[in-house]
Design an enzyme around this catalytic site. Structure first.
Site, short mmCIF file in Angstrom:
data_model
loop_
_atom_site.label_atom_id
_atom_site.label_comp_id
_atom_site.label_asym_id
_atom_site.label_seq_id
_atom_site.Cartn_x
_atom_site.Cartn_y
_atom_site.Cartn_z
CB ALA A 183 -0.98 -0.03 1.17
CB CYS A 184 0.53 4.51 1.72
SG CYS A 184 -1.10 4.98 1.10
#
Length: 373
Positions: free
Chosen positions: A155-156
């Site tokens: 993800a981020c």
């Protein structure tokens, strides 16, 4: 053992800009259409009426003023509210590869390298446009690179996790030169029809070249240390995936098939986790917070970054110590900290210490301590 270094970085920025005012105008038109179409169900209490958004609400909640997107027309169509991309044949480069190559070429130019000199490509991003073959391998082909490539999704935090993987391989001698690229088409997984999150994301691609410090052709950043951590949480989630069609309502227009988050819980739980992670990483490396010349943090929310900066430094960060770019780019998932690094690192003096940190769904957090050389 070799010393890894970041020798170049690059950013691809789409040409389309959506201001908060434009976004709100489109969203509020969608709200009006929805409330009219569902008037009877709303009156009966079976459906909740949607509320208007405002530019003031968006800026106060996030610090975001605008965002870049690959397709503006589809996003701002009140009857559609998501981007429109043409169908590409399997013989054409994918859209992620297209924007990734732009960022990669810029990073290679900054490093004084060519694609043929790369022997590892890591495509580290939140959402891949297909299951396989790996997007990284397509980027590898587009660069004319040798060696190998693979996709990574944390993800981020994908960018810093990718940097750790590449730096470790450079350090061990298994590779000589790597590119970690983050093509983030976040407009495709954002629910633009949800008031709580319709303003959060933007599109971009970033890339960094990582190679042996002894091979650097100019100014570079020595990678002294990396540190990654994960802790499971459902507070940021997207349930879309290849098994979707196997479930009874899998092809329905379900809210959980796009980006979802419990923002208040995320803020409450992630901010102290990230702050503690950075402080522990610094302590492990024998570094004090007053030695940090700059922090390039994940660009999700200005309030989060302000809190983390104050916690790490023990004071309010001075202008330039913790550069923000989300007012212009919005949240670009894994790419945010790399945009900040690419745009706000050239002015650092030799010997200055900086820290790249990204964090997000998982929960996940990754940090990289670098020194200008």
């Amino acid at each position: 053992m070799y010393t890894p270094a970041i020798t170049g970085s690059g950013v691809f920025t789409p040409s389309n800009v959506i201001t908060n005012e434009e976004l709100v105008e489109s969203f509020n038109a969608h709200v009006d259409l929805f409330n009219v179409e569902n008037a009877e169900a709303i009156a009966a209490g079976d459906v909740t009426a949607k509320e208007h958004s405002s530019a003031e609400f968006i800026f106060k909640a996030s610090g975001i003023e605008q965002r870049y997107v690959l397709d503006k027309e589809g996003v701002l169509d009140p009857k559609r509210m998501y981007p429109h991309f043409r169908q590409r044949s399997d013989d054409e480069p994918g859209i992620m590869t297209e924007i990734a190559l732009d960022a990669c070429h810029k990073a290679l130019a900054a490093a004084g390298r060519t694609g043929e000199e790369v022997d590892l490509v890591i495509c580290a991003a939140s959402n891949m446009e297909r299951a396989y073959p790996a997007v990284a391998i397509e980027i590898q082909q587009g660069l004319g690179a040798g060696g190998f490539g693979f996709d990574m999704n944390v993800a981020c935090s994908s960018a810093t996790f990718g940097i750790q993987a590449a730096a470790d391989m450079v350090r061990s001698g298994s590779i000589r030169c790597a590119i970690v690229v983050n093509p983030e088409i976040t407009s495709g997984h954002l629910e633009w029809r949800d008031r709580d999150c319709h303003f959060i994301f933007g599109d971009v691609a970033t890339a960094v070249v990582i190679e042996r410090a002894e091979d650097a052709k100019g100014d570079h950043f020595i990678v002294h240390s990396t540190r990654c951590a994960t802790q499971f949480s459902n507070n940021i989630r997207n349930n879309n995936g290849f098994l979707r069609r196997t479930r009874p309502d899998g092809v329905a227009d379900r809210r959980d098939m796009q980006f979802m988050q419990n923002g208040r819980k995320v803020f409450k739980e992630v901010v102290p986790m990230v702050s503690a992670h950075i402080l522990a990483h610094m302590e492990e490396e024998g570094r004090s917070s007053d030695q940090l010349s700059r922090m390039w943090l994940h660009q999700a929310n200005k309030g989060m970054n302000d809190f983390i900066g104050k916690k790490v430094l023990g004071r309010v960060p001075e202008k330039g110590e913790q550069p923000n770019i989300l007012q212009d780019y919005a949240n670009t998932s894994s790419a945010g900290s790399i945009i900040a690094f690419s745009k706000y690192s050239d002015d650092m003096a030799k010997g200055d210490i900086g820290l790249i940190c990204s964090f997000g769904a998982g929960y996940s957090v990754g940090s990289v301590i670098v020194e200008k050389a």
